[in-house]
Design a protein around this motif. Structure first.
Motif, PDB file in Angstrom:
ATOM      1  N   GLU A 119      14.348  81.586   0.080  1.00  0.00           N
ATOM      2  CA  GLU A 119      15.764  81.528   0.311  1.00  0.00           C
ATOM      3  C   GLU A 119      16.540  80.640  -1.164  1.00  0.00           C
ATOM      4  OE1 GLU A 119      17.207  78.834   3.366  1.00  0.00           O
ATOM      5  OE2 GLU A 119      15.938  80.515   4.864  1.00  0.00           O
ATOM      6  N   ALA A 121      19.826  80.889  -3.367  1.00  0.00           N
ATOM      7  CA  ALA A 121      21.739  80.624  -3.237  1.00  0.00           C
ATOM      8  C   ALA A 121      21.958  80.791  -4.425  1.00  0.00           C
ATOM      9  CB  ALA A 121      22.391  80.415  -2.382  1.00  0.00           C
ATOM     10  N   ILE A 167      22.925  85.666  -2.871  1.00  0.00           N
ATOM     11  CA  ILE A 167      22.221  85.049  -1.373  1.00  0.00           C
ATOM     12  C   ILE A 167      21.298  85.820  -2.086  1.00  0.00           C
ATOM     13  CG2 ILE A 167      21.577  84.267   1.146  1.00  0.00           C
ATOM     14  CD1 ILE A 167      24.848  83.249   1.234  1.00  0.00           C
ATOM     15  N   ARG A 182      18.595  76.397  -4.248  1.00  0.00           N
ATOM     16  CA  ARG A 182      20.345  76.227  -4.143  1.00  0.00           C
ATOM     17  C   ARG A 182      20.507  75.468  -5.672  1.00  0.00           C
ATOM     18  NH1 ARG A 182      21.687  78.420   0.603  1.00  0.00           N
ATOM     19  NH2 ARG A 182      20.654  77.821   2.466  1.00  0.00           N
TER      20      ARG A 182
END
Length: 193
Positions: A119, A121, A167, A182
């Protein structure tokens, strides 16, 4: 081992069960150590961690780079407000890794595996991967949400936007450890050693 200071740096080498290292102003260095549950924090200084074996580690600095190398941690949170955050290490198959920076780059380099769940972002940066990623979701979030198409991406990634959060969610190889990267105004790089 528990060590706390106000002004000045802290360095620990070849330590057994390290629990806490804290200082208000100064760098912290930890090398060749073990821990079950480790907490390291400083307000003004770099964190340098090398050859750490731990079940969980919570690493935080406000003003400074945070670099973890040649380490094996099952659950890791690494945060810097105004510095670069880097992790180079072995991943536990069911591990959880969170690397975050407000205004610095985030660099992730897994050792010994091509399998992880990603993940990533960023708002004002790019996402680049040297690992092929099977994309589950790729979107740009602004006033309206734009969804990307699923598929596979190689070393390229998501380019800089216009102030919109980008994202990316997907799998490298067969998946495994969950890696969350992130940054607000820095770049994200997933590199091979």
């Amino acid at each position: 081992l528990r060590a706390e200071g106000v002004g000045g740096g802290t360095k620990a080498t070849s330590a057994g069960q390290v629990r806490t290292l804290r200082t208000l102003a100064g760098p912290i260095s930890l090398e060749n150590a073990e821990s079950n549950d480790l907490t390291i924090s400083t307000l003004a200084g770099a964190l340098t961690i090398r050859q750490l074996k731990a079940q969980s580690a919570d690493l935080r600095t406000v003003a400074g780079d945070l670099v973890v190398t040649d380490s094996e941690v099952e659950r890791l949170v690494a945060q810097s407000l105004s510095g670069r955050v880097e992790l180079t290490g072995r991943l536990a198959r069911t591990g959880r890794y969170s690397l975050q920076s407000q205004s610095g780059d985030v660099v992730f380099t897994p050792i010994g595996t091509d399998d992880f769940e990603l993940e990533a972002a960023t708002v004002n940066g790019t996402v680049q991967s040297e690992f092929p990623i099977t994309v589950n979701e790729q979107r740009e979030v602004a006033r309206s949400t734009v969804r990307g198409r699923g598929g596979r991406t190689g070393a390229r990634g998501m380019g800089p936007g216009r102030g919109n959060a980008r994202i990316l969610r997907g799998l490298a190889g067969d998946g495994g450890a969950l890696v969350t990267l992130r940054t607000f105004s820095g770049a994200i790089a997933i590199t091979r050693r």
